[in-house]
Design a protein around this motif. Structure first.
Motif, PDB file in Angstrom:
ATOM      1  N   SER A 217     -14.510  17.013   0.789  1.00  0.00           N
ATOM      2  CA  SER A 217     -15.697  16.231   1.133  1.00  0.00           C
ATOM      3  C   SER A 217     -16.533  15.962  -0.117  1.00  0.00           C
ATOM      4  CB  SER A 217     -16.538  16.991   2.163  1.00  0.00           C
ATOM      5  OG  SER A 217     -17.000  18.220   1.630  1.00  0.00           O
ATOM      6  N   PRO A 218     -17.478  15.021  -0.059  1.00  0.00           N
ATOM      7  CA  PRO A 218     -18.300  14.738  -1.252  1.00  0.00           C
ATOM      8  C   PRO A 218     -19.124  15.933  -1.729  1.00  0.00           C
ATOM      9  CG  PRO A 218     -18.453  12.943   0.341  1.00  0.00           C
ATOM     10  CD  PRO A 218     -17.715  14.050   1.022  1.00  0.00           C
ATOM     11  N   LYS A 219     -19.593  16.770  -0.811  1.00  0.00           N
ATOM     12  CA  LYS A 219     -20.371  17.955  -1.180  1.00  0.00           C
ATOM     13  C   LYS A 219     -19.693  19.189  -0.600  1.00  0.00           C
ATOM     14  CE  LYS A 219     -24.823  15.563  -1.503  1.00  0.00           C
ATOM     15  NZ  LYS A 219     -26.224  15.520  -1.027  1.00  0.00           N
ATOM     16  N   PRO A 220     -18.709  19.716  -1.304  1.00  0.00           N
ATOM     17  CA  PRO A 220     -17.943  20.829  -0.720  1.00  0.00           C
ATOM     18  C   PRO A 220     -18.611  22.189  -0.825  1.00  0.00           C
ATOM     19  CG  PRO A 220     -17.036  20.244  -2.858  1.00  0.00           C
ATOM     20  CD  PRO A 220     -18.142  19.267  -2.588  1.00  0.00           C
ATOM     21  N   TYR A 221     -19.638  22.326  -1.671  1.00  0.00           N
ATOM     22  CA  TYR A 221     -20.178  23.659  -1.950  1.00  0.00           C
ATOM     23  C   TYR A 221     -21.662  23.744  -1.609  1.00  0.00           C
ATOM     24  CZ  TYR A 221     -15.866  24.510  -4.566  1.00  0.00           C
ATOM     25  OH  TYR A 221     -14.549  24.661  -4.923  1.00  0.00           O
ATOM     26  N   GLU A 222     -22.062  24.960  -1.277  1.00  0.00           N
ATOM     27  CA  GLU A 222     -23.462  25.330  -1.135  1.00  0.00           C
ATOM     28  C   GLU A 222     -23.794  26.330  -2.238  1.00  0.00           C
ATOM     29  OE1 GLU A 222     -23.773  26.940   2.743  1.00  0.00           O
ATOM     30  OE2 GLU A 222     -23.699  24.995   3.758  1.00  0.00           O
ATOM     31  N   THR A 223     -24.978  26.229  -2.804  1.00  0.00           N
ATOM     32  CA  THR A 223     -25.335  27.054  -3.963  1.00  0.00           C
ATOM     33  C   THR A 223     -26.320  28.145  -3.569  1.00  0.00           C
ATOM     34  OG1 THR A 223     -27.131  25.534  -4.562  1.00  0.00           O
ATOM     35  CG2 THR A 223     -24.968  25.141  -5.544  1.00  0.00           C
ATOM     36  N   GLN A 224     -26.132  29.289  -4.201  1.00  0.00           N
ATOM     37  CA  GLN A 224     -27.042  30.418  -4.089  1.00  0.00           C
ATOM     38  C   GLN A 224     -27.178  31.049  -5.464  1.00  0.00           C
ATOM     39  OE1 GLN A 224     -26.406  33.093  -0.729  1.00  0.00           O
ATOM     40  NE2 GLN A 224     -24.959  31.629   0.173  1.00  0.00           N
TER      41      GLN A 224
END
Length: 789
Positions: A217-224
């Motif tokens: 997908s265009p935004k595959p990651y979530e950041t922490q």
């Protein structure tokens, strides 16, 4: 029939068709399906050879039809798999010979051997090299134990190899008694449980369709964010959580495991007080890592064997996360190399033991007369190379190989082709003479990088066995590839199949690669995991399904190390890596005490000019117009003579040079392509004031670290890539380096141009907090004054 098969292949090719003769013990003789001229000899040879050879499936078509249906439910995911099948079945052309450093260094043997020679293969002790010429020193160095390791290695990946070392009669007798133990993999493979071993959790499971949709997908990651003591502030990228869908759970058959899919990465947890063996590291590597005498490395904890920085980096790397660490320097580079060499060897040895274990099981099934039609072992990639290490210079390759050898080899271990390696990669005599006659002082970081062989075009394959490290292995017989971007790119035009199964990618000293040619690095990434054009003797029944389906980029681990934070490296890390285990990027703030502007010793007013620009793509044009209209006209005055203009980008240098020619400025030019004679002439004229302006490129300063004398004013067209260059150049305005007519007048100036897209370079020089204020302030000009009392 034997003659017909031999005539159909080229000598020295990587896919040995089994037509070569071997010793009486059947070393590496995998021609179990050949037809010979004499029926009686054929039966005897087959019975004696079956005890030693690795089993090859007779039919590939039957299991492959079943695998294509089980690998994926959608036609789109099955498509790459079916394409591979059709290509491998229809491809009959000879494979290209790809060696690690000399493409045409193979021995071409005569094809005119008689039929009698084929039938007398039992008594033939001669051996042939598959890809490189035989070195004289190999016969003296390799003992019987190392030959056994080479025999183990022939079972890997289904690739048939000719013997690399000639054997005498004593070695033949000794090895017959040792074969039973040498054919067995190390015990660590069976000891590690599937629920705890990071290697098994990452590579031995398939990828679910929901996770695949997330990663593509265009935004595959979530950041922490997370903070550790040695690494500091880390930005953790984890796969985004999928939307919960109401699906009926599928019934589980008796004995079937429910954990068949990989688990997306979670927040890393730093393990403490755990023995390094419990991380899944081979006990052999743990013992060699512990250099203390009379100590058992297998019981030592990771904190005892590794430094705090190594412990935290290895904790992340061992879980197969992507890592971007931009704080490497000449002091901690050896620690970092130890981490990724340890991780790479551990990965290769686990893969090797997995293959040998399955080979032993298949051999046992065949000896007991059991059918292997229902047995399926998925333990390999499309080709054998699993680890790729990109290094900038040959001296870096020497240090990497030495580190690999120190971690892998016990006291009796051997390095094959060692003398040849040091002859080609070691320090030349001319360099030693230059070192003795050296007069000028160079900084420590320069000496650390440019000591030794500084050639930037090389490539070498390394084959790993239990007690042997074989250098100059062919690229399709090697486990680890070490290459420079230029050395690898010269091969990619002809063949790129050796990059299709890379599982661990290490980019060492990325900042130096950026100074060489960054386009070469991008070119390598564009050729990773492409569909291979040749089969390379791959047993498709042993290839993992996710590799056949084209999911290899999601399993590859990227380890990028640099001494400076480069936007290009950060973009490569974020765009070219889609690892489902997650990614970790180290981003520490630059404290005021660590800024390089504090190292300017001369009393110098430094004016930082911010120019507006809407996008990063347009910043180069806006910088040029701002400089030519606002800054450059001030230096037409006679009082602004002896001005050095520092330009990091060569494209900006050419553009500005053409503009100065057009406007008829009195200027000199010094770039990395300027000959030494002309460079000395330009420097002399600039010192005497005959050249009012001097264009000076960053790459020239990086490779030569020249002491430019006579600078009265300095203009940074763009902030330096390396923050330590800023105080180095500013300190050249001291009276000791000045023309006598400028000494002590205190009229020196420094001008710096920057934009919002130079935030990382600005923070490294003035500090993160001050850089944020300068980028958001309403004032476009900020003044710093250094030195003085």
């Amino acid at each position: 029939m034997g003659r017909g098969r031999r005539g159909g292949s080229k000598r020295g090719n990587f896919k040995n068709h089994g037509s070569r003769n071997s010793s009486s013990r059947g070393r590496g003789n995998l021609k179990n399906k050949r037809k010979f001229n004499k029926n009686e000899d054929r039966k005897k040879d087959a019975e004696s050879d079956n005890k030693r050879q690795k089993l090859q499936p007779e039919k590939e078509s039957e299991p492959l039809v079943e695998e294509s249906s089980s690998s994926s439910e959608s036609e789109e995911e099955v498509k790459p798999y079916t394409q591979l099948l059709s290509m491998f079945k229809s491809s009959n052309r000879a494979q290209q010979v790809l060696t690690s450093d000399e493409d045409e260094s193979e021995d071409i043997d005569s094809e005119d051997k008689s039929e009698e020679a084929d039938s007398r293969s039992e008594g033939d002790n001669s051996s042939e090299f598959g890809d490189e010429e035989m070195d004289e020193e190999v016969n003296e160095e390799v003992d019987t134990e190392d030959e056994n390791d080479e025999e183990e290695e022939r079972g890997l990946h289904g690739v048939q190899e000719a013997d690399d070392v000639e054997e005498d009669d004593e070695e033949l007798d000794n090895e017959e008694h040792e074969d039973e133990t040498e054919d067995e993999p190390s015990g660590d493979e069976e000891e590690m449980g599937s629920s705890t071993d990071p290697y098994h959790l990452h590579y031995e499971r398939e990828m679910s369709e929901s996770l695949l949709e997330i990663l593509t997908s265009p935004k595959p990651y979530e950041t922490q964010e997370l903070n550790w003591k040695a690494l500091g502030r880390m930005v953790i990228h984890l796969p985004a959580k999928a939307e919960k869908k109401t699906e009926k759970p599928k019934p589980v058959l008796l004995g079937e495991s429910t954990e068949k899919y990989v688990i997306p990465g979670t927040m890393p947890i730093l393990k403490t007080g755990v023995p390094l063996v419990d991380y899944g590291v081979k006990s052999q590597l743990c013992a060699n890592l512990d250099k203390r005498p009379l100590s058992d490395g297998s019981t030592q904890t990771a904190e005892e064997l590794l430094s705090p920085l190594q412990h935290e980096l290895f904790n992340l790397a061992n879980e197969y996360r992507d890592i971007y660490y931009p704080e490497m320097n000449h002091l901690n580079i050896d620690e970092i190399r130890t981490v990724y060499c340890l991780h790479s060897l551990n990965h290769v040895m686990k893969s090797r033991d997995k293959v040998l274990l399955h080979n032993a099981k298949l051999k046992k099934y065949k000896e007991n007369g059991q059918s292997t039609d229902d047995v399926e072992f998925r333990d390999q990639g499309l080709v054998r190379p699993r680890v790729l290490i990109i290094a900038p210079l040959r001296n870096s390759a020497v240090k990497i190989v030495e580190k690999l050898a120190s971690l892998l080899l016990p006291a009796k271990g051997q390095i094959i082709n060692k003398d040849r390696f040091y002859k080609e990669f070691g320090e030349e005599k001319d360099e030693e003479d230059k070192k003795e006659n050296k007069k000028s002082y160079k900084p420590e970081d320069y000496e650390a990088v440019f000591t030794g062989n500084t050639d930037d075009s090389f490539r070498i394959g390394i084959s790993v066995a239990k007690r042997t490290l074989k250098l100059y292995a062919g690229f399709y017989k090697a486990d680890i590839l070490i290459a420079s971007p230029l050395g690898a790119r010269t091969l990619l035009a002809d063949d790129f199949d050796f990059l299709c199964s890379i599982e661990v990618l290490v980019i060492d000293q990325t900042d130096i690669l950026y100074m060489q040619n960054w386009d070469h690095v991008l070119h390598i990434f564009q050729h990773l995991h492409l569909q291979p054009r040749e089969q390379h003797d791959t047993d498709l029944s042993r290839v993992r399904l996710w590799a056949l389906n084209g999911y290899s980029p999601h399993y590859r681990q990227n380890l990028i190390f640099s001494s400076v934070a480069l936007p290009e490296a950060a973009a490569l890390f974020s765009r070219r890596g889609t690892n489902f285990a997650g990614k970790v990027r180290v981003e520490n703030v630059v404290l005021p005490s660590a800024t390089t502007v504090c190292r300017v010793l001369v009393q110098l007013p430094q004016a930082f000019h911010r120019f507006p620009t809407p996008t990063a793509a347009q910043s180069a044009d806006d910088r040029f117009h701002f400089f030519t209209k606002k800054i450059l006209p001030q230096y037409r005055d006679q009082l602004m003579s002896n001005t050095l203009i520092y330009i990091p980008s060569y494209y900006d240098y050419v553009r500005l040079r053409n503009h100065l020619h057009k406007e008829e400025y009195n200027f000199g030019q010094a770039c990395e392509y300027t000959p030494d004679g002309k460079l000395a002439q330009v420097r002399n004229r600039f010192f005497l004031g005959k050249k009012r302006l001097l264009l000076y490129t960053e790459r020239l300063h990086f490779y030569r670290r020249l002491t430019m004398k006579g600078i009265h004013h300095i203009v940074f067209y763009q902030l330096p890539t390396f923050p330590n260059f800023y105080p180095e150049l500013c300190n050249l305005l001291q009276d000791a380096f000045q023309n006598p007519k400028y000494r002590g007048d205190g009229s020196q100036t420094c001008t710096v141009l920057y934009s919002t897209y130079d935030a990382q370079r600005l923070a490294a020089i003035v500090g993160s907090q001050r850089a944020a204020e300068m980028l958001t302030s309403d004032r476009p000009v900020h003044l710093f004054v250094s030195g003085g009392s």
